[in-house]
Design a protein around this motif. Structure first.
Motif, mmCIF file in Angstrom:
data_model
loop_
_atom_site.group_PDB
_atom_site.id
_atom_site.type_symbol
_atom_site.label_atom_id
_atom_site.label_comp_id
_atom_site.label_asym_id
_atom_site.label_seq_id
_atom_site.Cartn_x
_atom_site.Cartn_y
_atom_site.Cartn_z
ATOM 1 N N ASN A 56 -5.491 34.661 72.466
ATOM 2 C CA ASN A 56 -6.331 33.721 73.211
ATOM 3 C C ASN A 56 -5.429 32.660 73.797
ATOM 4 O OD1 ASN A 56 -9.299 34.002 73.276
ATOM 5 N ND2 ASN A 56 -9.081 34.188 71.059
ATOM 6 N N GLN A 57 -5.564 32.427 75.084
ATOM 7 C CA GLN A 57 -4.815 31.333 75.700
ATOM 8 C C GLN A 57 -5.690 30.661 76.738
ATOM 9 O OE1 GLN A 57 -1.402 32.501 78.029
ATOM 10 N NE2 GLN A 57 -2.230 34.545 78.410
ATOM 11 N N GLY A 58 -5.459 29.384 76.932
ATOM 12 C CA GLY A 58 -6.309 28.685 77.874
ATOM 13 C C GLY A 58 -5.874 27.266 78.124
ATOM 14 N N VAL A 59 -6.680 26.601 78.939
ATOM 15 C CA VAL A 59 -6.434 25.215 79.343
ATOM 16 C C VAL A 59 -7.711 24.431 79.087
ATOM 17 C CG1 VAL A 59 -5.948 23.671 81.270
ATOM 18 C CG2 VAL A 59 -4.752 25.864 81.097
ATOM 19 N N GLU A 60 -7.571 23.227 78.562
ATOM 20 C CA GLU A 60 -8.713 22.345 78.372
ATOM 21 C C GLU A 60 -8.370 20.962 78.906
ATOM 22 O OE1 GLU A 60 -9.002 23.128 74.189
ATOM 23 O OE2 GLU A 60 -8.074 21.194 73.673
ATOM 24 N N LEU A 61 -9.332 20.376 79.609
ATOM 25 C CA LEU A 61 -9.160 19.057 80.213
ATOM 26 C C LEU A 61 -10.365 18.198 79.878
ATOM 27 C CD1 LEU A 61 -8.067 20.158 83.821
ATOM 28 C CD2 LEU A 61 -6.554 19.417 81.975
ATOM 29 N N GLN A 62 -10.119 16.918 79.648
ATOM 30 C CA GLN A 62 -11.209 15.976 79.444
ATOM 31 C C GLN A 62 -10.876 14.683 80.165
ATOM 32 O OE1 GLN A 62 -13.368 16.037 75.791
ATOM 33 N NE2 GLN A 62 -13.374 13.807 75.624
ATOM 34 N N LEU A 63 -11.782 14.282 81.059
ATOM 35 C CA LEU A 63 -11.589 13.084 81.872
ATOM 36 C C LEU A 63 -12.712 12.103 81.572
ATOM 37 C CD1 LEU A 63 -10.093 11.593 84.201
ATOM 38 C CD2 LEU A 63 -11.650 12.769 85.773
ATOM 39 N N THR A 64 -12.354 10.876 81.224
ATOM 40 C CA THR A 64 -13.335 9.833 80.911
ATOM 41 C C THR A 64 -13.091 8.626 81.799
ATOM 42 O OG1 THR A 64 -13.491 10.534 78.599
ATOM 43 C CG2 THR A 64 -14.263 8.321 79.110
ATOM 44 N N TYR A 65 -14.179 8.098 82.363
ATOM 45 C CA TYR A 65 -14.085 6.902 83.208
ATOM 46 C C TYR A 65 -15.070 5.859 82.691
ATOM 47 C CZ TYR A 65 -14.656 3.798 87.204
ATOM 48 O OH TYR A 65 -14.733 2.684 88.012
ATOM 49 N N LYS A 66 -14.564 4.669 82.378
ATOM 50 C CA LYS A 66 -15.400 3.575 81.901
ATOM 51 C C LYS A 66 -15.329 2.433 82.909
ATOM 52 C CE LYS A 66 -14.128 4.646 77.100
ATOM 53 N NZ LYS A 66 -13.517 4.125 75.856
#
Length: 997
Positions: free
Chosen positions: A726-736
């Motif tokens: 299993n291989q992959g990419v994960e991204l999380q973007l937060t704007y306050k």
């Protein structure tokens, strides 16, 4: 002169007495709490020092504190802020500004066997707090994770009451482990979401390796709420009511159209019509003729959820107690789920160096027909509601019983109302869990902790099936399963933390752990004749006992240099009774490195970059989760204990057929090796945050069933012959963003992309999935070396033969109107040798968007989720189109796209043979769903805190999928993407309030 002196004396005495009385009176102080930006701060504790008297600021930061006397001191405290002590001087109004505490504001993350500052993490770990879900009324803990975190995919595969979502962490190789207040593999379905303080998800191997074999598929650490020190008695109550309905009703034939199509099908086959013209005319002229089976089995469902908690904190002891009750109706008739929870948490500083923690909980769950939908065979109410003949009534006036099979229509299904009312599946489960820990600080840098936990689960399930209507010799039956599951866990732990200078910090943890588990079950079946008062006949009683255990020793070391260079390493030794004696023990390692570039001089004072951390990690984790107790043991081994059958004690080897349950003395641990590269970026004082990771996970020596040659007795044997990636990419973007006044917002977008590959398997191809699917000629999925996991397997549907001109891949002797299936091997026939990959049940990409908006006392949450690049076997569709060859009669309006009605249609004629296991019934199940919209209002009330809210869940789904729900998936991780007629996910309207004092 004397009188004046006397008058002055009495005046002075009166003044002194009055002053004393004045100063002895208790006063009330009103005020507001704000931060440095002049924004109100809610939930701040104000305590009269040395007394239990106190209050808490409301949502607008306002408070009212009574019982004050001159010279009292008010202690003002809140998590994340510096504690203040303010002398009371008799004022009636006050404004208090509190300052952020840099140390407390540093987010603390729960990791394996301890906690750590979020900025010091070297592994990939995500956190969800109770505040992240306070505007999303979720009935289970898993729902709190949905769309909140990159790398964590939460799927609600069933809308049944009490159904828990499925959680996958970084790929689809297995279920994660839940650690509840230190109890490993706790029953997460028995935990009330209102009792959750925060959830940490350990994703990469450098973080999960500390849990060894149980962390192979990710670790979800759940911390429940407790009391807070020096806080007054707090009472919080919440109640919400939901109304649920079927989200989308399938377009099916009306009774008259159905009768006409049945006749047309018979005529095209050269047979006589079933319904006469008189019967059809009478049906057309009879109001309310026939039955809309969807209306009969689906309903508007009402549910209630109530919770109450009490918490209190003193100087040395804190306490929290909670009760919860949940009563859920399902949108299918006669389905229901009830859950009752209680939890007590106590923490006490016995001495300045000794701390005691206790957690105890009790949960009872009761279900009625909660497994409806998604079953194989003829008991599936959802499938029956769409395929049962619409011209029939619910009840037969002649027999005064449910209408039975009439010689046409759904031969493999039964009356949907009969299935709903006369097959009763009751589940009753009680779960007791408790843990106790004692922590002793030996020296300031060294502490010792002992931890003990127990979880006991009592199970009592039964099923009553009434005899089938209009079926000769049918009998009623009763099945009962009783069982118990008990687990003990004991830990001894040493923790060392030392700051040698401002540049060097070292922490180390060592743990010895023992876990013992024992499963016991007893089940029996009974059958009854159709007549009244007939005594049942006991047909079978079986007792099964499955004990197992695990011993572990582990160590972890963390080092920090100048708060810039971070190193973490761990080693774990595990021994499991699930493996043969010679291979029970193995050791596993992990290491991780992080570099805080933002603490370097060239970025330290940047006005743009507030945080930049690079991370890299590697870890190895063992796994035996795919093996059951005794599954790989040699059953002729005299050390294996006996079992009881019908009151007779038998050896395990007795009654075992040749080739089944074979032992493999060479079986060993699966090992997952994972590499992770990532970074954490904060911009503009962390108003913008980006977390990104790339991972590559290879599971070696996977447990697969290998075929045993016939000359050796046949059958299969578990062996370490698989290798998956299993291989992959994960991204999380937060704007306050905040205006510094009434308005603020927080938006989070999480994105997951995962690809898998079969690197090695026992044979060239391995067929997996349920082989008992109706109309399936081979198992539903295939594993092929060099290709992805989760591939759907079947015939390729080419289209309809519309002329005598042959098309590529067509076999000879087809009639016009027949279905064309691709002849892959070119031998002129269609057989299982022509099957091929026709889809994949794992999504390529998933994402979630969460938006929180606050304006004054108003709060709004919007949650949208997306799933893309996923295929599903829509098995009910095969029945709705008629199934072919007289097996069923079509009930879907889509049948008008058949060659029998439209010479340019995409479906074959009414009597053409449909192959259920074909690409015709594999559909793109990608979707975008508006998951939640909730609006809340905080009532400005001095006496207490009151919030009212309302919203809707599963509001609308954008999809091309033809079934009830594109998220329906009753398959496994190796064989996903099967819709057997799953319980639809309803649209739900929620109304509630939260009250606190």
């Amino acid at each position: 002169m004397k009188n004046r002196t006397k008058y002055s004396f009495y005046s002075l005495l009166f003044f002194l007495l009055f002053s004393t009385q004045l100063f002895a009176q208790e006063s009330t102080l009103k005020g507001v709490i704000t931060n440095v930006n002049d924004e109100p701060v809610p939930y701040v504790n104000l305590i009269i020092k040395g007394t239990p008297k106190g209050t808490v600021s409301d949502f607008g930061g306002e408070f009212q504190l009574g019982g004050l006397s001159i010279s009292d001191v008010i202690v003002v405290s809140s998590i994340g802020y510096v504690t203040q002590e303010i002398p009371y001087k008799g004022q009636t109004n006050i404004s208090i500004q509190i300052n952020e505490d840099a140390e407390q504001l540093e987010e603390i993350v729960v990791i394996g066997y301890g906690t750590q500052k979020k900025s010091d993490l070297t592994g990939s770990t995500g956190v969800v707090t109770s505040e992240d879900s306070d505007l999303q009324p979720v009935p289970n803990v898993q729902g709190m994770l949905q769309g909140k975190m990159a790398g964590v995919v939460v799927s609600q595969n069933s809308g049944a009451p009490g159904a828990a979502p499925k959680v996958n962490v970084r790929g689809f190789t297995g279920n994660p482990i839940y650690v509840i207040d230190g109890l490993i593999d706790g029953d997460i379905n028995a935990v009330n979401p209102n009792d959750i303080e925060n959830i940490s998800v350990l994703k990469d191997a450098s973080a999960t390796a500390i849990y060894g074999s149980r962390g192979a598929n990710g670790v979800i650490i759940v911390t429940t709420k407790g009391g807070k020190k020096n806080s007054p008695l707090k009472v919080n109550a919440e109640y919400y009511h939901t109304v649920s309905q079927l989200n989308n009703k399938l377009e099916l034939l009306d009774p008259v159209s159905y009768m006409k199509i049945v006749n047309k099908k018979k005529l095209e086959a050269g047979a006589n019509e079933i319904f006469s013209r008189l019967e059809i005319r009478e049906a057309e002229s009879t109001p309310g003729f026939g039955t809309d089976w969807q209306d009969e089995v689906f309903r508007t469902a009402h549910s209630d959820n109530a919770n109450i908690s009490l918490s209190k904190g003193w100087d040395k002891t804190t306490m929290r107690f909670s009760l919860g009750a949940r009563n859920d109706e399902g949108i299918l008739r006669n389905t229901n789920y009830k859950r009752y929870t209680s939890r007590l948490s106590v923490s006490s500083d016995l001495t300045s160096s000794t701390k005691l923690n206790f957690n105890g909980s009790f949960t009872q769950e009761k279900g009625m027909n909660t497994a409806q939908g998604g079953q194989n065979g003829s008991d599936n109410v959802v499938a029956a509601a769409t395929a049962w003949s619409p011209n029939l009534k619910v009840y037969d006036e002649t027999t005064n019983d449910y209408t039975g099979f009439q010689g046409y229509g759904a031969t493999v299904l039964r009356n949907p109302v009969y299935l709903s009312e006369e097959i009763l599946r009751n589940t009753n489960q009680k779960t007791y869990a408790t843990n106790l820990s004692l922590t002793q600080k030996i020296i300031p840098e060294l502490s010792f902790k002992v931890f003990g936990a127990m979880q006991y689960r009592d199970i009592n399930n039964d099923t009553f099936t009434r005899y089938e209507p209009a079926t000769p010799n049918s009998v009623s039956s009763f099945y009962e399963l009783t069982g118990s599951n008990v687990k003990y866990q004991g830990n001894a732990q040493l923790d060392f933390n030392k700051e040698f200078s401002s540049d060097h910090k070292l922490n180390a943890t060592a743990v010895f752990e023992v876990i013992s588990r024992k499963n016991k079950s007893e089940f029996f079946t009974t059958s009854y004749d159709q007549g009244e008062d007939q005594e049942g006949t006991l047909s079978e009683v079986i007792n099964v006992m499955e004990p197992e255990g695990m011993l572990s020793a582990l160590g972890r070391v963390g080092y920090s240099y100048k708060d810039k260079i971070l190193l973490t390493g761990s080693v774990r030794l595990d021994g499991s009774s699930r493996l043969p004696e010679d291979n029970q023990w193995d050791d596993f390692y992990s290491a991780a490195f992080a570099y805080k570039l933002s603490n370097e001089e060239f970025l330290k004072y940047s006005e743009v970059v507030s945080m930049l951390k690079l991370r890299v990690g590697y870890g190895e984790i063992g796994n035996v989760n795919s093996l059951n107790a005794f599954q790989v043991q040699d059953l002729t081994n005299p050390r294996i204990g006996p079992y009881v059958f019908q009151g007779t004690e038998l050896a395990y080897a007795e009654g075992i057929e040749n080739g089944a349950n074979r032992a493999n003395p060479e079986l060993r641990w699966e090992v997952s090796r994972q590499t992770n590269f990532g970074f954490d970026l904060g911009l503009l004082d962390d108003k913008i945050q980006l977390n990104a990771d790339y991972y590559n996970k290879i599971t070696d020596d996977s447990h697969f069933n290998s075929v045993v040659p016939g000359y050796l007795g046949g059958g299969t044997v578990k062996s370490n012959t698989g290798k998956l990636q299993n291989q992959g990419v994960e991204l999380q973007l937060t704007y306050k963003w905040t205006t510094g006044g009434k308005f603020s917002m927080r938006n989070t977008l999480s994105f997951n992309y995962n690809q898998s590959e079969v690197l090695a398997i026992p044979q060239d191809t391995v067929y997996v999935g349920n082989i008992n699917e109706r109309g399936f000629e081979r198992q539903s999925h295939i594993l092929i070396q060099g290709q992805e996991v989760g591939q759907l397997y079947g015939y390729r549907y080419v289209g309809v033969k519309k002329s005598n001109t042959p098309v590529e891949g067509e076999i000879p002797n087809l009639e016009v109107g027949d279905a064309i299936y691709y002849d892959a091997n070119g031998d002129g026939t269609i057989s299982i040798e022509d099957m091929e990959v026709i889809g994949n049940g794992h999504p390529d990409m998933t994402w979630g968007f969460n938006s929180y908006l606050d304006y004054g006392n108003w709060s709004l949450n919007i949650f949208i989720q997306g799933v893309h690049g996923v295929d599903v076997f829509n098995l009910p569709q095969h029945g709705l189109l008629g199934g072919g060859s007289g097996v069923l009669d079509a009930t879907s309006t889509e049948i008008y796209n058949s060659y029998s009605f439209d010479r340019n249609g995409s479906l074959p004629s009414l009597n053409a043979r449909y192959r259920a296991q074909s690409s015709l019934f594999v559909e793109d199940a990608s979707f975008i769903r508006i998951k939640n919209i909730t609006l809340a209002y905080q009532v400005p009330w001095d006496k207490a805190q009151l919030r009212v809210y309302g919203g809707a869940q599963n509001i609308y789904t954008f999809t091309n999928y033809k079934g009830y729900d594109p998220e329906s998936n009753s398959g496994s991780n190796l064989a996903p993407g099967i819709d057997r007629g799953s319980f639809p996910l309803p649209i739900t309207y929620t109304f509630g309030l939260n009250f606190g004092i």
